[in-house]
Every structure is written in C-alpha cells, then in structure tokens.
Design a protein around this motif. Structure first.
Motif, PDB file in Angstrom:
ATOM      1  N   VAL A  11       9.616   6.793  50.084  1.00  0.00           N
ATOM      2  CA  VAL A  11      10.323   7.178  48.870  1.00  0.00           C
ATOM      3  C   VAL A  11      10.191   8.669  48.565  1.00  0.00           C
ATOM      4  CG1 VAL A  11       8.381   6.580  47.343  1.00  0.00           C
ATOM      5  CG2 VAL A  11      10.732   6.555  46.467  1.00  0.00           C
ATOM      6  N   ASP A  12       9.022   9.233  48.773  1.00  0.00           N
ATOM      7  CA  ASP A  12       8.849  10.663  48.473  1.00  0.00           C
ATOM      8  C   ASP A  12       9.690  11.533  49.404  1.00  0.00           C
ATOM      9  OD1 ASP A  12       7.070  10.246  46.368  1.00  0.00           O
ATOM     10  OD2 ASP A  12       5.342  10.145  47.719  1.00  0.00           O
ATOM     11  N   ARG A  13       9.760  11.163  50.648  1.00  0.00           N
ATOM     12  CA  ARG A  13      10.582  11.911  51.613  1.00  0.00           C
ATOM     13  C   ARG A  13      12.055  11.838  51.222  1.00  0.00           C
ATOM     14  NH1 ARG A  13      11.836   9.789  57.677  1.00  0.00           N
ATOM     15  NH2 ARG A  13      13.118  11.539  58.403  1.00  0.00           N
ATOM     16  N   ILE A  14      12.496  10.665  50.798  1.00  0.00           N
ATOM     17  CA  ILE A  14      13.903  10.509  50.400  1.00  0.00           C
ATOM     18  C   ILE A  14      14.194  11.324  49.140  1.00  0.00           C
ATOM     19  CG2 ILE A  14      15.634   8.846  49.621  1.00  0.00           C
ATOM     20  CD1 ILE A  14      14.079   6.703  51.247  1.00  0.00           C
ATOM     21  N   VAL A  15      13.249  11.287  48.196  1.00  0.00           N
ATOM     22  CA  VAL A  15      13.447  12.033  46.951  1.00  0.00           C
ATOM     23  C   VAL A  15      13.438  13.538  47.219  1.00  0.00           C
ATOM     24  CG1 VAL A  15      12.489  12.521  44.663  1.00  0.00           C
ATOM     25  CG2 VAL A  15      12.522  10.180  45.528  1.00  0.00           C
ATOM     26  N   ASP A  16      12.673  13.968  48.206  1.00  0.00           N
ATOM     27  CA  ASP A  16      12.711  15.388  48.587  1.00  0.00           C
ATOM     28  C   ASP A  16      14.125  15.797  48.997  1.00  0.00           C
ATOM     29  OD1 ASP A  16      10.038  15.754  48.091  1.00  0.00           O
ATOM     30  OD2 ASP A  16       9.411  15.473  50.182  1.00  0.00           O
ATOM     31  N   ARG A  34      11.775  21.680  39.375  1.00  0.00           N
ATOM     32  CA  ARG A  34      11.673  20.630  40.388  1.00  0.00           C
ATOM     33  C   ARG A  34      11.694  19.237  39.765  1.00  0.00           C
ATOM     34  NH1 ARG A  34       7.224  18.387  43.720  1.00  0.00           N
ATOM     35  NH2 ARG A  34       8.103  17.907  45.775  1.00  0.00           N
ATOM     36  N   VAL A  35      10.989  19.065  38.672  1.00  0.00           N
ATOM     37  CA  VAL A  35      10.939  17.765  38.007  1.00  0.00           C
ATOM     38  C   VAL A  35      12.327  17.357  37.516  1.00  0.00           C
ATOM     39  CG1 VAL A  35      10.011  16.492  36.023  1.00  0.00           C
ATOM     40  CG2 VAL A  35       8.524  18.032  37.337  1.00  0.00           C
ATOM     41  N   GLU A  36      13.057  18.306  36.952  1.00  0.00           N
ATOM     42  CA  GLU A  36      14.397  18.007  36.435  1.00  0.00           C
ATOM     43  C   GLU A  36      15.367  17.669  37.564  1.00  0.00           C
ATOM     44  OE1 GLU A  36      14.400  20.817  32.436  1.00  0.00           O
ATOM     45  OE2 GLU A  36      14.909  21.676  34.394  1.00  0.00           O
ATOM     46  N   LEU A  37      15.217  18.340  38.696  1.00  0.00           N
ATOM     47  CA  LEU A  37      16.099  18.056  39.825  1.00  0.00           C
ATOM     48  C   LEU A  37      15.847  16.655  40.383  1.00  0.00           C
ATOM     49  CD1 LEU A  37      15.942  21.481  41.704  1.00  0.00           C
ATOM     50  CD2 LEU A  37      17.955  20.502  40.590  1.00  0.00           C
ATOM     51  N   ARG A  38      14.573  16.255  40.438  1.00  0.00           N
ATOM     52  CA  ARG A  38      14.232  14.944  40.991  1.00  0.00           C
ATOM     53  C   ARG A  38      14.556  13.831  39.997  1.00  0.00           C
ATOM     54  NH1 ARG A  38      10.625  15.938  45.412  1.00  0.00           N
ATOM     55  NH2 ARG A  38       9.536  13.942  45.278  1.00  0.00           N
ATOM     56  N   ASP A  39      14.424  14.118  38.723  1.00  0.00           N
ATOM     57  CA  ASP A  39      14.815  13.237  37.621  1.00  0.00           C
ATOM     58  C   ASP A  39      14.374  11.799  37.878  1.00  0.00           C
ATOM     59  OD1 ASP A  39      16.061  12.907  35.077  1.00  0.00           O
ATOM     60  OD2 ASP A  39      17.767  11.995  36.076  1.00  0.00           O
ATOM     61  N   HIS A  40      15.303  10.827  37.825  1.00  0.00           N
ATOM     62  CA  HIS A  40      14.964   9.411  37.955  1.00  0.00           C
ATOM     63  C   HIS A  40      15.165   8.881  39.379  1.00  0.00           C
ATOM     64  CE1 HIS A  40      15.302   9.760  33.607  1.00  0.00           C
ATOM     65  NE2 HIS A  40      14.678   8.604  33.501  1.00  0.00           N
ATOM     66  N   ALA A  41      15.220   9.761  40.361  1.00  0.00           N
ATOM     67  CA  ALA A  41      15.522   9.323  41.723  1.00  0.00           C
ATOM     68  C   ALA A  41      14.505   8.301  42.238  1.00  0.00           C
ATOM     69  CB  ALA A  41      15.570  10.523  42.662  1.00  0.00           C
ATOM     70  N   LYS A  42      13.204   8.577  42.030  1.00  0.00           N
ATOM     71  CA  LYS A  42      12.177   7.671  42.536  1.00  0.00           C
ATOM     72  C   LYS A  42      12.258   6.317  41.831  1.00  0.00           C
ATOM     73  CE  LYS A  42       7.262   7.515  43.698  1.00  0.00           C
ATOM     74  NZ  LYS A  42       5.982   8.298  43.724  1.00  0.00           N
ATOM     75  N   ALA A  79      16.955   3.096  34.472  1.00  0.00           N
ATOM     76  CA  ALA A  79      16.712   4.373  35.155  1.00  0.00           C
ATOM     77  C   ALA A  79      18.023   5.091  35.443  1.00  0.00           C
ATOM     78  CB  ALA A  79      15.944   4.129  36.456  1.00  0.00           C
ATOM     79  N   ALA A  80      19.018   4.348  35.893  1.00  0.00           N
ATOM     80  CA  ALA A  80      20.307   4.951  36.218  1.00  0.00           C
ATOM     81  C   ALA A  80      21.005   5.476  34.967  1.00  0.00           C
ATOM     82  CB  ALA A  80      21.199   3.931  36.920  1.00  0.00           C
ATOM     83  N   MET A  97      27.429  14.559  39.545  1.00  0.00           N
ATOM     84  CA  MET A  97      26.481  13.468  39.357  1.00  0.00           C
ATOM     85  C   MET A  97      26.737  12.324  40.335  1.00  0.00           C
ATOM     86  SD  MET A  97      25.855  10.812  36.300  1.00  0.00           S
ATOM     87  CE  MET A  97      27.000   9.757  37.184  1.00  0.00           C
ATOM     88  N   THR A  98      28.000  11.944  40.499  1.00  0.00           N
ATOM     89  CA  THR A  98      28.302  10.848  41.419  1.00  0.00           C
ATOM     90  C   THR A  98      28.025  11.243  42.867  1.00  0.00           C
ATOM     91  OG1 THR A  98      30.635  11.532  41.453  1.00  0.00           O
ATOM     92  CG2 THR A  98      30.022   9.805  39.904  1.00  0.00           C
ATOM     93  N   SER A  99      28.148  12.525  43.169  1.00  0.00           N
ATOM     94  CA  SER A  99      27.875  12.963  44.546  1.00  0.00           C
ATOM     95  C   SER A  99      26.398  12.796  44.897  1.00  0.00           C
ATOM     96  CB  SER A  99      28.303  14.421  44.743  1.00  0.00           C
ATOM     97  OG  SER A  99      27.469  15.313  44.027  1.00  0.00           O
ATOM     98  N   GLU A 100      25.519  12.826  43.893  1.00  0.00           N
ATOM     99  CA  GLU A 100      24.103  12.592  44.151  1.00  0.00           C
ATOM    100  C   GLU A 100      23.879  11.195  44.729  1.00  0.00           C
ATOM    101  OE1 GLU A 100      21.191  14.815  41.242  1.00  0.00           O
ATOM    102  OE2 GLU A 100      22.673  13.678  40.083  1.00  0.00           O
ATOM    103  N   PHE A 101      24.590  10.206  44.206  1.00  0.00           N
ATOM    104  CA  PHE A 101      24.437   8.843  44.712  1.00  0.00           C
ATOM    105  C   PHE A 101      25.036   8.695  46.107  1.00  0.00           C
ATOM    106  CE2 PHE A 101      23.830   8.270  40.198  1.00  0.00           C
ATOM    107  CZ  PHE A 101      22.818   7.327  40.146  1.00  0.00           C
ATOM    108  N   ARG A 102      26.119   9.398  46.355  1.00  0.00           N
ATOM    109  CA  ARG A 102      26.694   9.368  47.703  1.00  0.00           C
ATOM    110  C   ARG A 102      25.697   9.938  48.705  1.00  0.00           C
ATOM    111  NH1 ARG A 102      30.570  12.976  47.139  1.00  0.00           N
ATOM    112  NH2 ARG A 102      29.364  14.594  48.168  1.00  0.00           N
ATOM    113  N   HIS A 103      25.076  11.049  48.340  1.00  0.00           N
ATOM    114  CA  HIS A 103      24.094  11.667  49.230  1.00  0.00           C
ATOM    115  C   HIS A 103      22.856  10.795  49.381  1.00  0.00           C
ATOM    116  CE1 HIS A 103      20.832  14.504  50.356  1.00  0.00           C
ATOM    117  NE2 HIS A 103      21.786  15.055  51.104  1.00  0.00           N
TER     118      HIS A 103
END
Length: 377
Positions: A11-16, A34-42, A79-80, A97-103
């Motif tokens: 999970v940490d590698r993916i969130v990176d 960094r915290v704001e960029l990672r947000d609720h991804a984990k 979370a979403a 925002m939607t592109s984040e989920f695609r990535h």
C-alpha cells in the motif's frame, strides 16, 4: 498472491505513486504538501482490499454494479467522499480528481501483474472486485465534489444577491426623489420612471434569487403570520403591477370575508409573481383578471390571463426552479426579464402557508392559477 493481499502489503508503494501523480496536477498541487497530496489514498486502498475479501452474492454484485446502496462499503464511501470534498477545497478541478482514480487503478494492476508468475482463475474475480471498489470510490468522490461545487455556487449567489440589494434600493430611492422635483420635462420624467420601474424589476429578481438559494441550501421559507386583509394586499399588488405596465388595467373581483393571518411580505411576493407572470405571458390584446373569494376557513385566489396556453407536457414542471416553459413567441405585455424563479417562489410561499396551488391552461379558456390558503396556520 491475491490482489487484496498485494494491496495491503504494497500500500505504501502504491500511495507513493499516487502522490507523484497528484503532484503533477497543477496549479492546485503546487501549494500542497506531501500529506495533502496523499490525502485519503491509503484509506481508500485498504477499504477496497477489505471489500474484496467480503463475501458477495450474485445479487449483491449486480446491485453494486448498478450503484445501489446494497453491498456498498461504508468505510470506502466515507474515505472517497472526504477525498472529493478536500480536492474541491484545495482547487482541483473535476477532471484532475477523477484522473487520480484512473491512475490509481492502472498503478495497482500494473504492480500486481508484474509480481505474478502464473495466472489463476481466481485472479479474474479479484480484478472484477477491485474495479467495483474503485468505481464505487470514484462515484462517491465525484458526488461529494459535485455537492461542494453546488453549495459553493449557491453561497456565492446568496452573497451576490444580498450585496445587490443596497445599490438597487439606492437607485429606487434616488429615482423617487427626482420624480418629486419641479420643472422637469416630460422626456426627463419618462426616463426617471423607466429607471424606477427597472429598479423594481431588479429588486424582484434579486429577491427571487435569494429565496431560491435559501431553498437550495436547505433552509425552509420562514413565515411570520399576522392579521391582514388579503383584499388590500391584492389591490396594492395590482396597483404596483399596473404602474410598471400602464397599458394594462387588470380586473379585480373580491367577495366574502378575506381577513386572515398570513405573512404579508411573503404574500406580496406571491401576488407580485403571479400577477407579473400573467402580465408577461398573457396576450397583449387581452386583460388579466384577479378573483379573490373568502370563505370561513380559506381564501381562494385565481389569476387569469388569455393568450397562448402552457404546453401540457410543461404543466408538470411549471413550478420547478429555472424553468421558463411559457411560449415566448406569443404576443405579451412585457418582454421576458424572468430568471425562471417566479412560479417557484409562488409555490414556496403557498407551501409555507399550508396552502395549495393548481394551474389550468388551454385554448379558448386561457391560463388560470388558483391558490387556496387557510386563514390560520
């Protein structure tokens, strides 16, 4: 390794990777840490993994694919949704925002496939469940983002409408003072009367806009009932409407006891919008009529105009906000200056007083709006 286990272990590698991609979504990302960029991804990833390990029937799978509440994952949704709200707050647009989920989807699949040595049939199920989870998260984030956009727009409109009232009032008062001056030419008086009439129209539109925004923000229309005479209110509303349309002389008929307890300011709004609607959309060659009938417990108000009828398919939406379904091609007393909120406000005022409103419209008989209001709350 099953996909859910892979997500938890990596999970940490993916969130990176999520963070690296989010950092490219400028200009909003330029000012984010960094915290704001990672947000609720984990949180989203771990909730998705838990969802994938939860037993799911065929019916639940179908329900989830159709966006139904059955089988949805609360922690994933929360979370979403929070992610969507925060991305709006920091300035991401919806595409970013939607592109984040695609990535995120592409990153997880790529990392997982690279780790596999031989495919197994269960992996196809893992892929389906993962895609379901990401689609659910995307839907919740998008809904939360859209809700924030709508609320921000409504608040902006509320502020705008509130701030416009002062200059409009100043214009109206200034024109009133100028009208009292002696020695002015007929042409100058005509210009000033036009300014006064226009300021009155603008004040009505701003008032309607504020009531619309109030309803959008979930605030019910407040009413303060006090004893009043409905006949007097109707006469004054007709007089005000006639001042803005000097070529029109509405017919007013009143019978029975029309004394009751209503909010006078709200009733004025209702009357102005109903009469204004009739003046605007009635045939230019016909007059409008206002009929007020008082009973023991109720009063009935009917506002009638001839002219092009309302299309039958539009009757059901005539009181919806931002709808202008009247045939604008017909000859009218006044050009359209409506925001499409007048009848919506009428409906809100009637509902706030515990009354009812109906409309009939056809060739030959014209259009009649009928309001029935209880005399007491």
């Amino acid at each position: 390794m099953r996909l859910s286990d892979f997500i938890v272990q990596h999970v940490d590698r993916i969130v990176d990777e999520w963070e690296k991609f989010a950092a490219t979504l400028t200009p909003a990302a330029d000012s984010m840490n960094r915290v704001e960029l990672r947000d609720h991804a984990k949180s989203i990833l771990l909730a998705a993994a838990r969802d994938m390990n939860t037993a799911q029937t065929k019916a639940e799978q179908i329900a989830k694919s159709q966006g139904e509440e059955t089988g949805k994952t609360p922690t994933l949704d929360q979370a979403a949704a929070s992610h969507g709200e925060l991305r709006h707050t920091v300035g991401f647009d919806l595409v970013q925002m939607t592109s984040e989920f695609r990535h995120l989807r592409a990153t997880v699949i790529r990392f997982w496939v690279e780790s596999l040595t031989s495919p197994e049939i269960t992996y196809f199920t893992d892929m389906i469940r993962f895609n379901e989870a990401i689609d659910e998260a995307l839907a919740e984030s998008t809904a939360a983002y859209a809700e924030r956009v709508t609320r921000s727009r409504d608040i902006f409109l509320a502020i705008l409408g509130h701030d416009l009232r002062a200059p409009i009032q100043a214009i109206g008062m200034s024109s009133e003072i100028l009208l009292r001056r002696a020695g002015m030419s007929d042409a100058d008086l005509g210009y000033i009367k036009r300014i006064k009439s226009s300021s009155r129209h603008m004040a009505t539109m701003v008032s309607d806009l504020l009531e619309f925004v109030r309803s959008r923000l979930g605030v019910t229309l407040p009413v303060v009932r006090k004893p009043m005479e409905m006949t007097l209110a109707c006469r004054e509303a007709i007089e005000a409407a006639s001042a803005g349309s000097p070529d029109c002389d509405p017919v007013f008929i009143t019978t029975g006891d029309t004394q009751g307890e209503w909010d006078r300011a709200r009733i004025d709004q209702m009357l102005q919008n109903l009469i204004g609607n009739a003046l605007q959309h009635g045939a230019a060659t016909h007059k409008i009529s206002v009929t007020l009938t008082g009973g023991d417990q109720y009063v009935s108000l009917a506002v009638h105009n001839d002219g092009e009828p309302i299309a039958q398919e539009a009757i059901g939406s005539i009181f919806d906000p931002l709808v202008r379904s009247i045939n604008e091609e017909a000859g009218t007393h006044n050009p359209s200056t409506s925001l499409g909120l007048g009848l919506f406000i009428v409906k809100e005022v009637v509902n706030a007083h515990g009354g009812s409103i109906t409309v009939t419209s056809n060739f030959g008989d014209g259009t009649t709006f009928t309001v029935v209001l209880p005399k007491k709350g």
